[in-house]
Design an enzyme around this catalytic site. Structure first.
Site, PDB file in Angstrom:
ATOM      1  N   HIS A  64      37.803  44.217  41.090  1.00 27.27           N
ATOM      2  CA  HIS A  64      38.379  43.916  39.780  1.00 27.27           C
ATOM      3  C   HIS A  64      37.499  42.925  39.029  1.00 27.27           C
ATOM      4  CE1 HIS A  64      42.778  45.329  40.644  1.00 27.27           C
ATOM      5  NE2 HIS A  64      41.971  46.329  40.307  1.00 27.27           N
ATOM      6  N   HIS A  73      37.233  42.374  46.284  1.00 24.26           N
ATOM      7  CA  HIS A  73      37.452  43.688  45.680  1.00 24.26           C
ATOM      8  C   HIS A  73      36.760  43.714  44.331  1.00 24.26           C
ATOM      9  CE1 HIS A  73      40.633  41.233  43.923  1.00 24.26           C
ATOM     10  NE2 HIS A  73      40.941  42.192  43.059  1.00 24.26           N
ATOM     11  N   ASP A 105      37.820  40.351  37.119  1.00 26.52           N
ATOM     12  CA  ASP A 105      38.038  38.905  37.162  1.00 26.52           C
ATOM     13  C   ASP A 105      37.485  38.288  38.430  1.00 26.52           C
ATOM     14  OD1 ASP A 105      40.341  40.486  38.115  1.00 26.52           O
ATOM     15  OD2 ASP A 105      41.211  38.560  38.661  1.00 26.52           O
ATOM     16  N   HIS A 106      37.167  39.115  39.433  1.00 25.26           N
ATOM     17  CA  HIS A 106      36.548  38.632  40.668  1.00 25.26           C
ATOM     18  C   HIS A 106      35.054  38.956  40.735  1.00 25.26           C
ATOM     19  CE1 HIS A 106      40.388  37.776  42.867  1.00 25.26           C
ATOM     20  NE2 HIS A 106      40.835  38.563  41.900  1.00 25.26           N
TER      21      HIS A 106
END
Length: 267
Positions: A86, A84, A88-89
């Site tokens: 976000h 996904h 942090d990914h």
């Protein structure tokens, strides 16, 4: 809403910057970005068949040059997958793609680099593996899981849909519950390779535990509404339902309660 190291505390399992094999085809590098929302940090997964030179990287993580270089050192990389969008990914995905010369595939067109996206049911044949795409909306609209159904043992990369420790926040609870039911139907012994926290031995057990937890929380919210009135705000409900947790976690709890109220008021 999870037991976790304090911010800045270094997790022992796995160690930052060290590749940790988890299954015969999956290994993890933990990004050094611990926080209230990321637990120990973001798990970047490296997937390859034992006889494959190339690998698939899932969730390169934050835009952290050291972490991205450590991941790139385990290449060559044939493709990059995002669970996904976000940050942090995914924030490091564009820079990582430059480092390794690989496309980035995601459900959200805005996150893609290259001509190919991802959709439910797709099978990605790369690095000697067959990776099936499962659409699992709820945490975000664009959340995906990646199922290594033919591996021994089978495994599923869950991003933030199922964490290795604690529970996750959601944008839309109805679809999220459906996604958990889908994961609960995976074959017994399917290993969970999450976006944060340690791996788990069985996806069905984890998903059913999440479903039970969500039902418990919904019952608590129903009880709070019965006491506060049907028009109570999310903050008012948090003050009742989450009175026993650290107030630093109340913003995340309020986010979660807001989606629970939306769900309860829609059924």
């Amino acid at each position: 809403m999870s037991d976790r190291p304090a911010i800045g505390e270094r997790a022992e399992h796995p160690a930052y910057g060290l590749l940790r094999p988890v299954t015969p085809t999956a290994a993890v590098l933990l990004a050094d970005n611990p926080s209230e929302m990321t637990l120990d940090g973001t798990n970047t997964w490296i997937l390859r068949a034992p006889d494959s030179e190339a690998c698939v990287v899932v969730d390169p993580g934050p835009d952290d040059e050291r972490h991205l270089a450590l991941v790139a050192a385990h290449g060559p990389v044939s493709t990059v997958l995002l669970t996904h969008g976000h940050p942090d990914h995914s924030a490091g995905a564009r820079r990582f793609a430059e480092l390794v010369g690989a496309p980035v595939q995601a459900l959200d067109p805005a996150m893609r680099l290259g001509s190919e996206g991802l959709s439910d049911g797709d099978v990605i044949a790369q690095a000697g593996l067959e990776i099936r795409v499962l659409a699992t909306p709820g945490h975000t609209d664009d959340s995906l899981c990646f199922w290594l159904e033919h591996d021994a043992p089978p495994a599923v990369l869950t991003g933030d849909t199922v964490l290795g420790r604690g529970t996750t926040v959601t944008d839309d609870l109805g679809p999220y519950l459906d996604s958990l039911r889908r994961l609960a139907e995976l074959p017994p012994g399917t290993v969970v390779l999450p976006g944060h926290g340690p791996d788990l031995p069985d996806a069905g057990t984890a998903a059913r535990g999440y479903l039970a937890h969500r039902e418990q929380r919904l019952n608590q919210v129903r009880a709070a509404l019965a006491h506060l009135g049907p028009d109570a705000t999310a903050r008012q409900v948090v003050e009742v339902v989450y009175a026993d947790i650290d107030r630093s976690l109340w913003p995340a709890a309020e986010w979660s309660v807001r989606t629970q109220l939306k769900y309860l008021r829609s059924i």
